[in-house]
Design a protein around this motif. Structure first.
Motif, PDB file in Angstrom:
ATOM      1  N   LYS A  99      47.748  -2.357  43.565  1.00 23.53           N
ATOM      2  CA  LYS A  99      46.434  -1.901  43.198  1.00 23.53           C
ATOM      3  C   LYS A  99      45.625  -1.063  44.405  1.00 23.53           C
ATOM      4  CE  LYS A  99      46.295  -4.178  39.221  1.00 23.53           C
ATOM      5  NZ  LYS A  99      46.393  -3.632  38.052  1.00 23.53           N
ATOM      6  N   ASN A 100      44.982  -0.092  44.021  1.00 23.88           N
ATOM      7  CA  ASN A 100      44.357   0.736  44.956  1.00 23.88           C
ATOM      8  C   ASN A 100      45.168   1.445  46.186  1.00 23.88           C
ATOM      9  OD1 ASN A 100      42.235   0.184  43.597  1.00 23.88           O
ATOM     10  ND2 ASN A 100      40.838  -0.620  44.931  1.00 23.88           N
ATOM     11  N   ALA A 101      46.443   1.714  45.699  1.00 25.26           N
ATOM     12  CA  ALA A 101      47.547   2.130  46.635  1.00 25.26           C
ATOM     13  C   ALA A 101      47.207   3.575  47.085  1.00 25.26           C
ATOM     14  CB  ALA A 101      48.950   2.184  45.844  1.00 25.26           C
ATOM     15  N   LEU A 102      47.379   3.502  48.392  1.00 25.31           N
ATOM     16  CA  LEU A 102      47.476   4.732  49.094  1.00 25.31           C
ATOM     17  C   LEU A 102      48.942   5.446  49.523  1.00 25.31           C
ATOM     18  CD1 LEU A 102      44.709   4.328  51.901  1.00 25.31           C
ATOM     19  CD2 LEU A 102      44.388   5.372  49.608  1.00 25.31           C
ATOM     20  N   ILE A 103      48.929   6.731  49.072  1.00 25.61           N
ATOM     21  CA  ILE A 103      50.143   7.537  49.452  1.00 25.61           C
ATOM     22  C   ILE A 103      49.957   8.547  50.436  1.00 25.61           C
ATOM     23  CG2 ILE A 103      52.133   9.022  48.382  1.00 25.61           C
ATOM     24  CD1 ILE A 103      51.531   7.850  45.626  1.00 25.61           C
ATOM     25  N   GLN A 104      50.289   8.553  51.616  1.00 30.83           N
ATOM     26  CA  GLN A 104      50.185   9.374  52.768  1.00 30.83           C
ATOM     27  C   GLN A 104      51.528  10.392  52.599  1.00 30.83           C
ATOM     28  OE1 GLN A 104      51.118   7.871  56.958  1.00 30.83           O
ATOM     29  NE2 GLN A 104      49.152   8.974  57.457  1.00 30.83           N
ATOM     30  N   LEU A 105      50.803  11.536  52.400  1.00 34.75           N
ATOM     31  CA  LEU A 105      51.808  12.846  52.390  1.00 34.75           C
ATOM     32  C   LEU A 105      51.900  13.490  53.820  1.00 34.75           C
ATOM     33  CD1 LEU A 105      53.604  14.960  51.134  1.00 34.75           C
ATOM     34  CD2 LEU A 105      51.384  16.182  50.372  1.00 34.75           C
ATOM     35  N   LEU A 106      52.937  13.478  54.216  1.00 41.31           N
ATOM     36  CA  LEU A 106      53.161  14.425  55.471  1.00 41.31           C
ATOM     37  C   LEU A 106      54.384  15.583  55.483  1.00 41.31           C
ATOM     38  CD1 LEU A 106      53.611  11.177  57.713  1.00 41.31           C
ATOM     39  CD2 LEU A 106      51.752  12.773  57.769  1.00 41.31           C
ATOM     40  N   TYR A 107      53.664  16.666  55.853  1.00 41.47           N
ATOM     41  CA  TYR A 107      54.612  17.912  55.779  1.00 41.47           C
ATOM     42  C   TYR A 107      55.426  17.883  57.416  1.00 41.47           C
ATOM     43  CZ  TYR A 107      51.668  19.932  52.071  1.00 41.47           C
ATOM     44  OH  TYR A 107      50.949  19.893  50.816  1.00 41.47           O
ATOM     45  N   THR A 108      56.619  17.985  57.150  1.00 47.93           N
ATOM     46  CA  THR A 108      57.450  17.938  58.609  1.00 47.93           C
ATOM     47  C   THR A 108      57.196  19.252  59.424  1.00 47.93           C
ATOM     48  OG1 THR A 108      59.319  19.115  57.365  1.00 47.93           O
ATOM     49  CG2 THR A 108      59.205  16.727  57.367  1.00 47.93           C
ATOM     50  N   TRP A 109      56.681  20.331  58.488  1.00 49.97           N
ATOM     51  CA  TRP A 109      56.299  21.396  59.362  1.00 49.97           C
ATOM     52  C   TRP A 109      54.931  22.381  58.621  1.00 49.97           C
ATOM     53  CZ3 TRP A 109      56.721  22.578  64.338  1.00 49.97           C
ATOM     54  CH2 TRP A 109      56.428  23.757  64.867  1.00 49.97           C
TER      55      TRP A 109
END
Length: 280
Positions: A99-109
């Motif tokens: 519930k109320n999950a956060l997905i952290q997006l990271l660009y490698t560059w």
């Protein structure tokens, strides 16, 4: 002479290796968190929230939001997604049953001269989330060019529109039209003077997009000096209102005074406002 060249080559290699090590550290990802569903004022939902950084953004960008929401048992960071310039996607964690999950997006560059490479990478990430992880409902928090990238991905791609419903989208200092500077005052007719080819493309593409009437876009801006947050002129974000003016969607525009571009994802009052919009 050969010794000088060799020393120069070694120096360059050391600089490159150091830069790669620093970048690897910056995109290592924030620690995953868990929460108790024990706050009566919090709405615990199965819809996850994707955190999109801006140009040069990294693990630090949303670290404070992740920590604050976990400490308050409001939201939990359960998945990290890395995407490389060639479109390769790597995932750690899961949102299933959370519930109320956060997905952290990271660009490698994400230091390219324009945001267009990240537009392609973000599209790839969203398709992977939909097809491989069955994420068909999402909230979005996007800072700076991260918000611009989301606009271009969503408006220009029928695939994304069909596979993912975006319920709450919070844009933080996201430029929609980069034609105008801080001295230009926004008016509803200003779009007629736009010379930004990216904005003009969005204008054409959005004509065929059916935005959902029960979805929300929150366009939030900071402002320090007159007409700017120090990096993005206010008018460049305000132009989003012109883009969606004829669409049936809930739209809220807000300016946070005495707030810099970076403070938009660090200031406690803004993080609290984000929590109120998404989970309260």
């Amino acid at each position: 002479m050969k010794k000088v060249r060799k020393l120069g080559l070694i120096s360059i290699m050391i600089v490159v290796i150091s830069a790669l090590l620093v970048q690897a550290y910056l995109i290592r990802g924030s620690q995953l968190t868990t929460i108790k569903y024990d706050q009566p004022q919090v709405h615990y939902s199965s819809t996850p929230t994707l955190l999109i950084p801006g140009w040069g953004g990294n693990s630090w960008t949303y670290q404070k939001l992740i920590q604050q929401t976990a400490r308050q048992n409001v939201a939990q960071h359960t998945m990290t997604v890395w995407v490389s310039p060639n479109g390769h996607v790597r995932v750690k964690g899961s949102v299933q049953g959370k519930k109320n999950a956060l997905i952290q997006l990271l660009y490698t560059w994400n230091y390219s001269p324009t945001y267009h490479p990240q537009v392609r990478q973000l599209k790839r990430v969203l398709l992977v989330l939909a097809r491989e992880y069955h994420v068909h409902d999402l909230n979005i928090i996007a800072h700076s060019y991260g918000g611009t990238e989301w606009l271009h991905v969503y408006i220009a791609n029928r695939q994304i529109q069909q596979q993912i419903n975006f319920h709450r989208v919070i844009l933080l200092g996201a430029p929609a039209d980069e034609t105008f500077g801080a001295r230009t005052k926004y008016t509803k007719w200003l779009f007629k003077k736009s010379s930004d080819p990216n904005f003009l493309a969005l204008e054409r593409q959005i004509q065929t997009v059916k935005l959902q009437s029960d979805d929300y876009i929150y366009n939030w801006m900071g402002q320090n000096a007159r007409g700017t947050d120090g990096e993005v002129p206010t008018v460049q974000s305000e132009m989003l209102a012109s883009l969606i003016k004829n669409k049936r969607i809930h739209y809220q525009q807000r300016i946070f005074p005495h707030t810099s571009h970076t403070a938009l994802h660090q200031k406690k009052v803004i993080l609290t406002a984000i929590s109120n919009v998404l989970w309260h």
